[in-house]
Design a protein around this motif. Structure first.
Motif, mmCIF file in Angstrom:
data_model
loop_
_atom_site.group_PDB
_atom_site.id
_atom_site.type_symbol
_atom_site.label_atom_id
_atom_site.label_comp_id
_atom_site.label_asym_id
_atom_site.label_seq_id
_atom_site.Cartn_x
_atom_site.Cartn_y
_atom_site.Cartn_z
ATOM 1 N N LEU A 21 11.572 6.116 -0.743
ATOM 2 C CA LEU A 21 10.297 5.498 -0.399
ATOM 3 C C LEU A 21 9.198 6.547 -0.452
ATOM 4 C CD1 LEU A 21 11.373 3.312 2.640
ATOM 5 C CD2 LEU A 21 11.032 2.588 0.294
ATOM 6 N N THR A 22 8.040 6.119 -0.879
ATOM 7 C CA THR A 22 6.897 7.017 -0.962
ATOM 8 C C THR A 22 5.717 6.379 -0.228
ATOM 9 O OG1 THR A 22 5.481 8.244 -2.484
ATOM 10 C CG2 THR A 22 6.164 6.077 -3.184
ATOM 11 N N PRO A 23 4.909 7.171 0.465
ATOM 12 C CA PRO A 23 3.774 6.582 1.180
ATOM 13 C C PRO A 23 2.704 6.078 0.214
ATOM 14 C CG PRO A 23 3.978 8.938 1.674
ATOM 15 C CD PRO A 23 5.061 8.590 0.731
ATOM 16 N N VAL A 34 -1.889 -4.143 8.199
ATOM 17 C CA VAL A 34 -1.515 -5.542 7.970
ATOM 18 C C VAL A 34 -2.237 -6.094 6.746
ATOM 19 C CG1 VAL A 34 -1.686 -7.869 8.935
ATOM 20 C CG2 VAL A 34 -0.876 -5.997 10.359
ATOM 21 N N ALA A 35 -3.519 -5.772 6.605
ATOM 22 C CA ALA A 35 -4.287 -6.264 5.451
ATOM 23 C C ALA A 35 -3.720 -5.721 4.142
ATOM 24 C CB ALA A 35 -5.756 -5.876 5.599
ATOM 25 N N LEU A 36 -3.423 -4.432 4.100
ATOM 26 C CA LEU A 36 -2.865 -3.851 2.878
ATOM 27 C C LEU A 36 -1.465 -4.386 2.609
ATOM 28 C CD1 LEU A 36 -3.128 -1.990 0.481
ATOM 29 C CD2 LEU A 36 -2.392 -0.094 1.931
ATOM 30 N N TYR A 37 -0.687 -4.579 3.655
ATOM 31 C CA TYR A 37 0.654 -5.149 3.496
ATOM 32 C C TYR A 37 0.568 -6.530 2.847
ATOM 33 C CZ TYR A 37 5.180 -7.139 4.689
ATOM 34 O OH TYR A 37 6.401 -7.758 4.623
ATOM 35 N N GLN A 38 -0.375 -7.350 3.307
ATOM 36 C CA GLN A 38 -0.541 -8.690 2.737
ATOM 37 C C GLN A 38 -0.981 -8.616 1.275
ATOM 38 O OE1 GLN A 38 0.317 -11.534 4.034
ATOM 39 N NE2 GLN A 38 0.896 -10.675 6.009
ATOM 40 N N GLN A 39 -1.877 -7.688 0.961
ATOM 41 C CA GLN A 39 -2.328 -7.542 -0.424
ATOM 42 C C GLN A 39 -1.183 -7.096 -1.328
ATOM 43 O OE1 GLN A 39 -5.753 -4.964 -0.531
ATOM 44 N NE2 GLN A 39 -6.925 -6.272 0.859
ATOM 45 N N LEU A 40 -0.356 -6.179 -0.839
ATOM 46 C CA LEU A 40 0.790 -5.736 -1.632
ATOM 47 C C LEU A 40 1.825 -6.845 -1.778
ATOM 48 C CD1 LEU A 40 1.250 -2.102 -0.301
ATOM 49 C CD2 LEU A 40 0.458 -2.792 -2.558
ATOM 50 N N LYS A 41 1.973 -7.645 -0.745
ATOM 51 C CA LYS A 41 2.909 -8.769 -0.811
ATOM 52 C C LYS A 41 2.459 -9.774 -1.871
ATOM 53 C CE LYS A 41 5.307 -11.922 2.276
ATOM 54 N NZ LYS A 41 5.412 -12.415 3.651
ATOM 55 N N GLU A 42 1.142 -10.017 -1.950
ATOM 56 C CA GLU A 42 0.608 -10.913 -2.978
ATOM 57 C C GLU A 42 0.824 -10.344 -4.377
ATOM 58 O OE1 GLU A 42 -3.467 -11.554 -2.001
ATOM 59 O OE2 GLU A 42 -3.000 -12.738 -0.213
ATOM 60 N N ALA A 43 0.835 -9.008 -4.488
ATOM 61 C CA ALA A 43 1.077 -8.359 -5.776
ATOM 62 C C ALA A 43 2.571 -8.196 -6.050
ATOM 63 C CB ALA A 43 0.386 -7.000 -5.812
ATOM 64 N N ALA A 47 6.828 -3.653 0.822
ATOM 65 C CA ALA A 47 6.310 -2.507 1.566
ATOM 66 C C ALA A 47 6.928 -2.483 2.953
ATOM 67 C CB ALA A 47 4.793 -2.585 1.670
ATOM 68 N N LEU A 48 6.928 -1.310 3.536
ATOM 69 C CA LEU A 48 7.439 -1.102 4.885
ATOM 70 C C LEU A 48 6.331 -0.447 5.696
ATOM 71 C CD1 LEU A 48 9.959 -1.053 6.780
ATOM 72 C CD2 LEU A 48 10.371 1.239 5.918
ATOM 73 N N VAL A 49 5.992 -1.023 6.841
ATOM 74 C CA VAL A 49 4.962 -0.469 7.716
ATOM 75 C C VAL A 49 5.648 0.371 8.778
ATOM 76 C CG1 VAL A 49 3.093 -1.009 9.317
ATOM 77 C CG2 VAL A 49 3.471 -2.455 7.328
ATOM 78 N N GLN A 66 1.470 3.826 8.461
ATOM 79 C CA GLN A 66 1.539 4.120 7.037
ATOM 80 C C GLN A 66 2.341 3.028 6.350
ATOM 81 O OE1 GLN A 66 3.551 7.765 6.128
ATOM 82 N NE2 GLN A 66 5.290 7.329 7.438
ATOM 83 N N LEU A 67 2.065 2.825 5.078
ATOM 84 C CA LEU A 67 2.817 1.866 4.278
ATOM 85 C C LEU A 67 3.665 2.633 3.285
ATOM 86 C CD1 LEU A 67 0.864 -0.348 5.381
ATOM 87 C CD2 LEU A 67 1.147 -1.405 3.177
#
Length: 135
Positions: A21-23, A34-43, A47-49, A66-67
């Motif tokens: 895993l890489t940050p 949470v916002a970035l996690y949701q954006q990555l999930k849509e893409a 991801a792991l928070v 960190q994600l």
């Protein structure tokens, strides 16, 4: 013995994230993570928070988040993370505390008592309602 669904979830999690895993982003607030996690999930990037940074008292968890993403997903996530970082670094518009209008300008010459009372802040004056407020 744990239920089958729990052991299956654990197997999926350990199998899915068993690679390096890489940050993707560090030192985020909870809301940003949470916002970035949701954006990555849509893409379609898994991801792991995780907490990071200096410990908070009394519990010792990190103050920031960190994600982490898999190294193979870095090219997929690059555009999303870069757009998020640009949005995060952009200065926020100053809104009036009374009428919520944007465009409040710094007060050029505050009175002596305002400089003393609001030390360490910048007083702004709303162009619409005339309210003076610290930022």
């Amino acid at each position: 013995m744990p239920p089958a669904s729990l052991s299956m979830t654990f197997f999926y999690f350990t199998h899915r994230f068993s690679h390096m895993l890489t940050p993707a982003a560090q030192f985020l607030t909870y809301a940003e993570a949470v916002a970035l996690y949701q954006q990555l999930k849509e893409a379609e990037v898994d991801a792991l928070v995780k907490t990071c940074g200096p410990p908070s008292f009394p519990f010792g968890d990190g103050l920031f988040y960190q994600l982490l993403i898999e190294e193979a997903d870095v090219p997929l996530a690059r555009e999303t993370v870069e757009a998020f970082e640009l949005q995060r670094a952009a200065p926020k518009a100053v809104r009036c505390s009374r009428c919520r209008a944007e465009g409040a300008a710094p007060l050029l010459r505050p009175a002596w008592w305002q400089r003393l009372y609001y030390a360490g802040t910048v007083l702004h004056k709303c162009t619409q309602c005339g309210t003076e407020f610290p930022v």
